[in-house]
Design a protein around this motif. Structure first.
Motif, PDB file in Angstrom:
ATOM      1  N   THR A   1      11.062 -22.935   1.057  1.00  0.00           N
ATOM      2  CA  THR A   1      11.754 -22.002   1.936  1.00  0.00           C
ATOM      3  C   THR A   1      12.587 -21.010   1.136  1.00  0.00           C
ATOM      4  N   ALA A   2      13.349 -21.542   0.169  1.00  0.00           N
ATOM      5  CA  ALA A   2      14.195 -20.660  -0.639  1.00  0.00           C
ATOM      6  C   ALA A   2      13.346 -19.664  -1.415  1.00  0.00           C
ATOM      7  N   SER A   3      12.218 -20.118  -1.958  1.00  0.00           N
ATOM      8  CA  SER A   3      11.378 -19.239  -2.765  1.00  0.00           C
ATOM      9  C   SER A   3      10.743 -18.151  -1.908  1.00  0.00           C
ATOM     10  N   THR A   4      10.380 -18.518  -0.677  1.00  0.00           N
ATOM     11  CA  THR A   4       9.770 -17.529   0.213  1.00  0.00           C
ATOM     12  C   THR A   4      10.759 -16.409   0.526  1.00  0.00           C
ATOM     13  N   ILE A   5      11.989 -16.794   0.839  1.00  0.00           N
ATOM     14  CA  ILE A   5      13.002 -15.769   1.129  1.00  0.00           C
ATOM     15  C   ILE A   5      13.285 -14.943  -0.129  1.00  0.00           C
ATOM     16  N   MET A   6      13.390 -15.639  -1.260  1.00  0.00           N
ATOM     17  CA  MET A   6      13.674 -14.937  -2.514  1.00  0.00           C
ATOM     18  C   MET A   6      12.555 -13.948  -2.841  1.00  0.00           C
ATOM     19  N   TYR A   7      11.320 -14.350  -2.589  1.00  0.00           N
ATOM     20  CA  TYR A   7      10.182 -13.452  -2.793  1.00  0.00           C
ATOM     21  C   TYR A   7      10.365 -12.182  -1.982  1.00  0.00           C
ATOM     22  N   TYR A   8      10.791 -12.370  -0.749  1.00  0.00           N
ATOM     23  CA  TYR A   8      10.965 -11.221   0.125  1.00  0.00           C
ATOM     24  C   TYR A   8      12.076 -10.303  -0.374  1.00  0.00           C
TER      25      TYR A   8
ATOM     26  N   ALA B   1       1.682 -18.535   0.802  1.00  0.00           N
ATOM     27  CA  ALA B   1       2.086 -18.446  -0.588  1.00  0.00           C
ATOM     28  C   ALA B   1       0.993 -17.794  -1.432  1.00  0.00           C
ATOM     29  N   LEU B   2      -0.253 -18.269  -1.265  1.00  0.00           N
ATOM     30  CA  LEU B   2      -1.335 -17.749  -2.101  1.00  0.00           C
ATOM     31  C   LEU B   2      -1.677 -16.307  -1.744  1.00  0.00           C
ATOM     32  N   ALA B   3      -1.500 -15.943  -0.474  1.00  0.00           N
ATOM     33  CA  ALA B   3      -1.844 -14.576  -0.063  1.00  0.00           C
ATOM     34  C   ALA B   3      -0.923 -13.536  -0.711  1.00  0.00           C
ATOM     35  N   THR B   4       0.225 -14.006  -1.249  1.00  0.00           N
ATOM     36  CA  THR B   4       1.104 -13.053  -1.918  1.00  0.00           C
ATOM     37  C   THR B   4       0.670 -12.787  -3.365  1.00  0.00           C
ATOM     38  N   VAL B   5      -0.249 -13.633  -3.860  1.00  0.00           N
ATOM     39  CA  VAL B   5      -0.757 -13.414  -5.212  1.00  0.00           C
ATOM     40  C   VAL B   5      -1.843 -12.337  -5.142  1.00  0.00           C
ATOM     41  N   GLU B   6      -1.626 -11.257  -5.849  1.00  0.00           N
ATOM     42  CA  GLU B   6      -2.506 -10.090  -5.729  1.00  0.00           C
ATOM     43  C   GLU B   6      -3.977 -10.448  -5.924  1.00  0.00           C
ATOM     44  N   SER B   7      -4.241 -11.208  -7.012  1.00  0.00           N
ATOM     45  CA  SER B   7      -5.640 -11.483  -7.361  1.00  0.00           C
ATOM     46  C   SER B   7      -6.352 -12.283  -6.266  1.00  0.00           C
ATOM     47  N   TYR B   8      -5.656 -13.239  -5.669  1.00  0.00           N
ATOM     48  CA  TYR B   8      -6.273 -14.008  -4.584  1.00  0.00           C
ATOM     49  C   TYR B   8      -6.492 -13.145  -3.349  1.00  0.00           C
ATOM     50  N   LYS B   9      -5.487 -12.293  -3.099  1.00  0.00           N
ATOM     51  CA  LYS B   9      -5.528 -11.447  -1.909  1.00  0.00           C
ATOM     52  C   LYS B   9      -6.783 -10.569  -1.933  1.00  0.00           C
ATOM     53  N   VAL B  10      -7.061 -10.015  -3.097  1.00  0.00           N
ATOM     54  CA  VAL B  10      -8.220  -9.145  -3.224  1.00  0.00           C
ATOM     55  C   VAL B  10      -9.507  -9.889  -2.906  1.00  0.00           C
TER      56      VAL B  10
ATOM     57  N   PRO C   1       6.007 -12.352  14.436  1.00  0.00           N
ATOM     58  CA  PRO C   1       5.696 -11.199  13.585  1.00  0.00           C
ATOM     59  C   PRO C   1       4.230 -10.780  13.671  1.00  0.00           C
ATOM     60  N   TYR C   2       3.326 -11.709  13.934  1.00  0.00           N
ATOM     61  CA  TYR C   2       1.912 -11.379  14.044  1.00  0.00           C
ATOM     62  C   TYR C   2       1.665 -10.402  15.194  1.00  0.00           C
ATOM     63  N   TYR C   3       2.299 -10.698  16.319  1.00  0.00           N
ATOM     64  CA  TYR C   3       2.102  -9.842  17.495  1.00  0.00           C
ATOM     65  C   TYR C   3       2.854  -8.523  17.372  1.00  0.00           C
ATOM     66  N   LEU C   4       3.966  -8.570  16.643  1.00  0.00           N
ATOM     67  CA  LEU C   4       4.760  -7.356  16.494  1.00  0.00           C
ATOM     68  C   LEU C   4       4.189  -6.446  15.407  1.00  0.00           C
ATOM     69  N   GLY C   5       3.204  -6.966  14.674  1.00  0.00           N
ATOM     70  CA  GLY C   5       2.614  -6.226  13.553  1.00  0.00           C
ATOM     71  C   GLY C   5       2.289  -4.783  13.896  1.00  0.00           C
ATOM     72  N   ALA C   6       1.819  -4.565  15.116  1.00  0.00           N
ATOM     73  CA  ALA C   6       1.415  -3.224  15.537  1.00  0.00           C
ATOM     74  C   ALA C   6       2.613  -2.281  15.664  1.00  0.00           C
ATOM     75  N   PHE C   7       3.782  -2.867  16.045  1.00  0.00           N
ATOM     76  CA  PHE C   7       4.938  -2.013  16.333  1.00  0.00           C
ATOM     77  C   PHE C   7       5.872  -1.849  15.141  1.00  0.00           C
ATOM     78  N   VAL C   8       6.029  -2.905  14.371  1.00  0.00           N
ATOM     79  CA  VAL C   8       7.014  -2.888  13.290  1.00  0.00           C
ATOM     80  C   VAL C   8       6.354  -2.471  11.984  1.00  0.00           C
ATOM     81  N   GLU C   9       7.111  -1.737  11.183  1.00  0.00           N
ATOM     82  CA  GLU C   9       6.616  -1.286   9.887  1.00  0.00           C
ATOM     83  C   GLU C   9       6.560  -2.439   8.874  1.00  0.00           C
ATOM     84  N   ILE C  10       7.679  -3.164   8.786  1.00  0.00           N
ATOM     85  CA  ILE C  10       7.812  -4.214   7.755  1.00  0.00           C
ATOM     86  C   ILE C  10       6.873  -5.368   8.070  1.00  0.00           C
ATOM     87  N   ASP C  11       6.254  -5.878   7.001  1.00  0.00           N
ATOM     88  CA  ASP C  11       5.336  -6.998   7.173  1.00  0.00           C
ATOM     89  C   ASP C  11       6.105  -8.312   7.091  1.00  0.00           C
ATOM     90  N   LEU C  12       6.324  -8.928   8.238  1.00  0.00           N
ATOM     91  CA  LEU C  12       7.095 -10.169   8.282  1.00  0.00           C
ATOM     92  C   LEU C  12       6.212 -11.382   8.553  1.00  0.00           C
TER      93      LEU C  12
END
Lengths: 373, 373, 373, 373
Positions: free
Chosen positions: B167-174, A38-47, A108-119
């Motif tokens: 869960t709902a918020s995570t999907i909605m975020y996406y 959740a927090l990693a989606t917040v831009e300021s924290y991510k930076v 999704p972590y392992y597929l990160g290399a192959f898939v474009e979308i970040d899941l």
């Protein structure tokens, strides 16, 4: 080795310290991951904390992968026969809902290399796993039971809701489509308004503006009260009933520890169990004796009447009951150890005494003895 | 001196005029302070009445400070041993939640000179203190008990809500992050939408606009009905049960004042108490005799049948019951003093009479006598 | 003359045609006035139908004034002594809430010449008067009783709500005052947000935007579920209980008309009344015999079994009960006149038969006779 | 031929495969039509799939027309006499609500050539028809009954709501008309705000901004909680009661299949039926024996105690009951075929055994036998 890991991870009873420790660690890691995602989606924290999030992610995925592999390995130890076979049993396990969630969280972590979308955010869905860990909780079990038992009623309520929703939205579409083509330009768009109105959420982003539209909306909103009450009432009432019946057996086992009660025959116990309430107090806590009659199951209580004081232990009883037989009031009861009780609430006094004249005599004599003292 | 102040401020029973007076003054001052703090934040009032607000603030803080010091001084008089020691007892008192609130309410005023931020509005938090003064209220006690008893269930309901919300918020975020980065740009921001949807508040400041987002939102809002019903239903049902059991003892004490009832043995009283209802009327009020059978506990009632009239006092009974035994109807009953009753509602007539044939005979004879007259 | 007008306008029992007619006319005029007042505020209607509205207003006010004067004249006929005196009694009547509403509805019309502000819309408030006319409604009486009985509980729930509202709004004011000075610039303004959040209305015109503000709002909205459930639950539960006890007496009077039941003694009737349900069908209606056992109070029912058919009238009984004693099924019952019943639902069969073995024998014999036929 | 079509389309019992098939086809077509109508209003779909929608529409209308004609043809086969006459009976049928809906669904298609307005979307209203197909659903029947039974109460609640709504909106109009003439410019417009506030929907498109307006709104919103609770509480509580009484007869018929129970006399069965619960499990499912005592109605259950195992079939019983009589615990019960049970929940053990000492002895002996084994 395999059975130890099974016992640690998958055993349905989790009483041993080691089991609790391992499971708490996993729950803790799941909760932390949810926070991290959740927090990693917040831009300021991510930076600022991006690196920490990355390291934590790698660490978590490694642990989760290990856990997944271990669970897959030991799943053949389960009681159910369908999981016994080394190949088909494990395949069946992989297809259980919880195992799929576990896989979705790490893949999704392992597929990160192959898939474009970040899941990779899907790690957060493991939060649902907490239901599995909390499956011992009586409340959650009751919740599950209610959903199962009342599923037909809930579906019927849903059907009514959907038909009302669809019909109202179709009419509303017809009323508003020319005035607000951006909001009511199609029936599905009108249904977005309808859901918000019927569930009383009312976001207000899509609202009728024509007179006939507002009239219809007013009607639907008033009707919505009843449609809302239907599933809510059924569910709440079934849930409350389920919770009450759940506590029956726990009490039964406690009654057997009170000498004055345990000699009753089965049918009498069945009756008493229903009107007794289990209760616990901490050490040194003062007990409000006016709340009913207390039967001590474990621990020691000190009863003080004016200057005299007396200690009661397992099997003893005290409380407001005494006033019935002319005992002294103004009694102070205090727990000298942590104490477990069964409480008989005053409203059941009459019923209880009438049914069991033997018990009545015992209590009466005891109270008279205490009064003499 | 010390014990008098303790008796005035902290005594749990507040029956004496002086106690009530002092406590009412403090409550009044607290309520006025809350109003003053609230109104002082309105710019237009501040400009005009600023001086009055300032004077009232100084006055209030002086009183509150005095009250705080007095409470701290006399707290050693409390029954609980842990407060007895002059030093550690007082320290313990300082750390009780209510004492902290009391301190928080006055401290900012004194710190005003040193601290930049204006925290004087914290005086308003003393409003919470009213719970302490109202702690004798049966309803608030019941509320507290329900919170304690049902805490596990409420926590489980909360857990379900949080997991669904997350869960709902995570999907909605996406779904929405790329379309509305200002409103769904991170999971915590999406959760702000989620809370509004699940609690049916629906502010509407953050609303999905993608098709898949609206579909998910519709589902969550419908599911929200059930999730909303869970804690609401459990709490409301437990609260209603708690309230009913509370009134049991009050009625018991009244039954002992009615001659026809008080000779019953304890178990019979236990039963009757449950079906009787206490009731009061003012002087000169006309009593609706069709509502049940009335047992007079105190006061005088004048019964008029056509031309005859008769006065009944403590221990007398009258009401619809008479019709059962062929008594006359069209009776007018009027309180000639303030009157306290116990009412037996018609739906319990059968149960009551069957159980107590002695009482039945007394009532029958009495009614026959009245009819002859 | 005076007593006739009193009987027409103010009599508490309204059974005669003339009474109903007069009262219906007044109710109709009140409702029409409410519509007229509402529609007259719509500019487009006012322009077109302005004259009609004005004529209708004058007409209504004349009638209402006449009604007011008549009520004032005849109020001395009321049973209550306080209204008997020609002068003070009438003054007392003028000060009753309903009389004040009546005056408020007509006065602005006459003051129109003197006062600047147009208050003629106050005529609409006479709508509240409908409560007076509907005061015979059981449901509205039950509503009133519940408000009276539960007033303390509702006030306590309100107190909790207000304290939570005030505290939350004060903190929210502190969080948001610098960011949104137009919406959270003062505590009363913050309370406008708070009320919308706690009642789950959520208009969305005033919403926190700071992170801490949203966190607090989320907490308050979740807490709001429980705070909302409190008064709602108490009120709904008390209302349902009140409604059920109301119907008791109506049933009692019907039981006396069924021969098989009326010879029971009082305590037995008391019990039966509680499990019987009154019911009516129109002429020619087919009765679903599987719903319970039917006791006919008035009217004629035709029972058809295959080819035979039989007529049952007052005091007769039929229905699913027969299956218990081996009677034939597939019975068609049809009302040949409008019929009143008492229904005994299947879930009470056991209880009922066990308690009254006399009745049981009568029913058994009757069923055997029918089967032979 | 005619009676076969009647049997296929209109028969109230739908047990035969052919009936189910035909009705499922019609329901499916109705649901698909609703989807098609809804999606056809979305511009983007219309452009791409317009032809498919048109073909599907023509196809559906042809089927629906055929269905309508067939229903009209066979309606004279109905049991009710009023439909028997070839002319007047058919005319009566045409005027039933469901037949009107059927006509409304197809007529616009044929009128398309003559009428300007496109009303073809009315096909979607046939969705309401699903209520007709689902009329066998117990839940929907219960819903209908509750609406009928509680209609007076619901109307009274509605009356209260409307009067509060009208009064509040009138005052609000007066407060806000000069400030927001676009939103509160007339009483009907103010009522749009009022409905949103009282139903807690709160769209937020129309919100008071004056101080007195906000104060009034706050009051109304808090009062709204109680007004909302009224119909919701009454409806939910009546619905729950109705659902419980519905299942009574279904259970009755099952009791007759359990030898140990079926010899009881009618009044005893009446009592037992109320405390037994029907239940089904799938083949191979493990049964939780701690949930009560199980009476097998059909199917075979394998009971395993340690090493021994035993098969019980129709009429057998097992479960937690055994502990009462000292039987062994830790029993595993597994269905070897699909099984139907009646469950006696532990809370009714006492009541059940006390009332039926004969059954008690049978159970006791059986348990003793099993323990010996």
């Amino acid at each position: 080795m395999k059975s130890v890991i099974f016992w640690l991870l998958e055993s349905s009873e989790r009483k041993h310290f080691a089991q609790r420790f391992v499971n708490s660690l996993i729950i803790g890691l799941i909760v932390l991951n949810s926070f991290a995602v959740a927090l990693a989606t917040v831009e300021s924290y991510k930076v600022i904390y991006g690196d920490i999030f990355d390291i934590f992610e790698t660490f978590s995925v490694v642990i989760f992968t290990l856990e997944y592999i271990l669970r897959l390995w030991v799943c053949t130890e389960k009681e159910e026969k369908i999981y016994k076979h080394p190949m088909t049993g494990r395949l069946r396990y992989i297809l259980t809902p919880f195992a799929i969630i576990d896989l979705v969280a790490i893949l999704p972590y392992y597929l990160g290399a192959f898939v474009e979308i970040d899941l990779r955010f899907m790690r957060a869905f493991r939060l649902v796993r907490i239901f599995r860990f909390a499956s011992n909780s009586k409340t959650l079990q009751a919740l599950g039971n209610v959903f199962k038992k009342e599923s037909r009623t809930l579906l019927a309520a849903l059907l009514v809701m959907i038909i009302v929703l669809f019909t109202a939205s179709t009419i509303m579409y017809y009323f508003e489509k020319d005035i607000q083509p951006d909001k009511f330009g199609s029936i599905p768009e009108a249904m977005w308004w309808g859901v918000a109105a019927l569930t009383t959420v009312g976001f207000g982003d899509s609202v009728p503006i024509s007179v006939q539209g507002k009239l219809l909306a007013g009607l639907i909103m008033i009707l919505g009260i009843v449609i809302y009450a239907l599933p809510a009432g059924v569910f709440a009432s079934a849930f409350v009933r389920e919770l009450r019946s759940k506590s029956f057996f726990d009490t039964w086992n406690l009654v057997a520890k009170v000498p004055i009660l345990k000699n009753l025959d089965a049918s009498a116990i069945g009756k008493i169990v229903e009107i007794l309430e289990p209760y616990e107090v901490k050490v040194h806590q003062v007990i409000d004796t006016t709340k009913g009659m207390y039967f001590i199951i474990s621990g020691v209580v000190e009863i003080t009447r004016g200057d005299e004081s007396k200690k009661l232990s397992e099997g003893g009883f005290f409380g407001e009951m005494e006033t019935l037989f002319g005992g002294k009031r103004n009694v102070i009861a205090k727990a000298t150890t942590p104490v477990e009780f069964l409480i008989l609430r005053p409203k059941y006094f009459g019923e209880f005494l009438e049914a069991h004249s033997g018990i009545r005599e015992v209590i009466k004599k005891e109270v008279e003895n205490r009064s003499k003292a």
